[in-house]
Design a protein around this motif. Structure first.
Motif, PDB file in Angstrom:
ATOM      1  N   SER A   1      -7.650   5.369  17.777  1.00 29.74           N
ATOM      2  CA  SER A   1      -6.250   6.510  17.767  1.00 29.74           C
ATOM      3  C   SER A   1      -6.340   6.937  18.555  1.00 29.74           C
TER       4      SER A   1
ATOM      5  N   THR B   1       0.451   6.311  13.757  1.00 29.04           N
ATOM      6  CA  THR B   1      -0.811   6.488  13.633  1.00 29.04           C
ATOM      7  C   THR B   1      -0.993   5.376  13.654  1.00 29.04           C
ATOM      8  N   TYR B   2      -2.298   5.213  13.290  1.00 26.80           N
ATOM      9  CA  TYR B   2      -3.412   4.340  12.537  1.00 26.80           C
ATOM     10  C   TYR B   2      -4.047   5.576  10.782  1.00 26.80           C
TER      11      TYR B   2
ATOM     12  N   VAL C   1      -8.754   3.408   9.155  1.00 21.69           N
ATOM     13  CA  VAL C   1      -7.963   3.160   9.873  1.00 21.69           C
ATOM     14  C   VAL C   1      -7.919   2.060   9.762  1.00 21.69           C
TER      15      VAL C   1
END
Length: 415
Positions: free
Chosen positions: A215, A232-233, A285
């Motif tokens: 990230s 974003t993850y 994630v």
């Protein structure tokens, strides 16, 4: 006799109340060298896609010659799912609504690996086990990073106990890395889509080499330079109320397609949809499948690649790096996971001629598909970058015809 009723959303006669145009960016009229007739035809095709009933919400962004032509949405971010009654509250989908990109996230993870190679941190031709020694187990010693990027890594699935085959496993990073490293190859060097496994291994290599999280590397090299709010993850908890909900839609998925889908997705199709709306999925994630973004951010990412790695006056990637990202690695071939002909680069799904996933005559186009009809792509021949994000998860149905017509319209009108 009707054997099943396709799951569809309720379609209003008038789409204006559920259509949102970002700010007033289109107020000045047609842009990007397109005529009013061109933009009208594309918009009509997009509305037809919504009227197919497979998607509670659609967000669409299109740039041509770097100019924003469309940044619009139709439908709802929540409510009006195929199983929702009239009493279920509805939340409007807007161009600012974050939507999970699912497998289109793979294109982003791949670009990060190419960036790391550009910086000299890795060599794409090098064996994965050089950077991650545990990966050499069970006959995978000679698999290269390039192999994994091009879905020729040999480990598209993992042979593990059925009790382990659940979406929640994707949220246990250390365990899934151990399982993948210990798993024997199942497909040799044959092209076979790595729906989940490849992303984790690529990301683990990046983290081991850089000492940074996936990230933070994304933030540093892509997200912040492109001035993105999301992309974003996973997604921060404060944005959870804004996220679009995913819905199972379309025709009921039956054998043999259900088997193909489960092999690619790791778990049954409905379970993926359910899990994607959970809080744990939003905070995980998952390198191959959970970037949250808007259609505009998706288009902006591919526009950067279309512009040779340049954005906002910064050279984020070298032109030769972008050229490699888009370069075919092998010819059109049969994908043993997806069970269809596919064409890949080191990280991208490529278009084709006479027709491909981005429309007719799109051999130069590159991008990625996301579960199910999410698309992010760039087409150098047509000078376009686009993001098409949908919240209905449908494999079969008439929506496939209207989707094909939309892509054909974009291809012909932007030619």
């Amino acid at each position: 006799m009707v054997l099943f009723q396709p799951m569809k959303v309720q379609i209003a006669r008038d789409l204006h109340p559920i259509t949102t145009i970002a700010d007033d960016v289109e107020a000045a009229g047609p842009r990007g060298g397109l005529s009013a007739a061109d933009t009208k035809a594309i918009w009509a095709a997009l509305k037809s896609l919504y009227r197919s009933g497979a998607y509670p919400g659609i967000a669409f962004c299109l740039r041509r010659h770097g100019e924003l032509v469309f940044n619009r949405s139709i439908g709802h971010a929540e409510g009006n799912g195929p199983a929702d009654g009239a009493d279920v509250p509805k939340r409007l989908l807007t161009p600012e609504t974050p939507i999970c990109l699912f497998s289109a996230s793979k294109a982003v993870t791949a670009v990060l690996l190419h960036k790391l190679a550009e910086e000299g941190g890795i060599r794409l031709e090098e064996r994965v086990s050089h950077y991650l020694p545990a990966f050499a187990q069970a006959g995978k010693r000679d698999t290269t990073i390039s192999d994994v990027l091009a879905h020729r890594g040999g480990f598209p699935t993992m042979k593990i106990a059925k009790i382990e085959r659940k979406v929640e496993l994707m949220e246990d990073w250390d365990r899934i890395i151990r399982l993948i490293c210990a798993a024997p190859p199942t497909s040799g060097k044959q092209m076979s889509y790595h729906a989940i496994t490849g992303g984790f291994i690529l990301a683990e290599v990046l983290q081991q080499v850089t000492g940074k999280s996936l990230s933070s590397y994304l933030d540093q090299h892509i997200r912040k330079p492109l001035k993105m709010k999301h992309f974003t993850y996973g997604i921060g908890k404060r944005y959870w109320p804004e996220v679009a909900i995913n819905y199972e839609a379309g025709a009921l998925v039956r054998f043999p397609i259900s088997t193909v889908a489960e092999r690619a997705l790791f778990v049954p199709f409905p379970e993926v949809v359910r899990a994607s709306n959970t809080d744990s999925f939003k905070q995980a994630v998952i390198p191959a499948g959970n970037i949250f973004a808007t259609a505009d951010e998706t288009s902006r990412f591919f526009q950067m690649l279309l512009d040779g790695g340049v954005a906002n006056g910064q050279q984020l990637l070298k032109a030769e790096t972008v050229a490699r990202i888009a370069r075919p690695l092998g010819r059109m071939n049969f994908d043993r996971t997806l069970m269809i002909p596919m064409r890949y680069s080191e990280g991208m799904m490529l278009g084709a001629k006479p027709a491909g996933m981005y429309g007719p005559d799109t051999a130069e186009a590159f991008g990625h598909l996301g579960f199910m009809n999410i698309l992010g792509w760039a087409d150098p021949r047509r000078h376009i970058s686009a993001g098409l994000l949908t919240t209905g998860k449908a494999i079969l149905g008439t929506h496939l015809l209207t989707l094909s017509r939309l892509l054909a319209t974009i291809s012909s009108r932007c030619a």
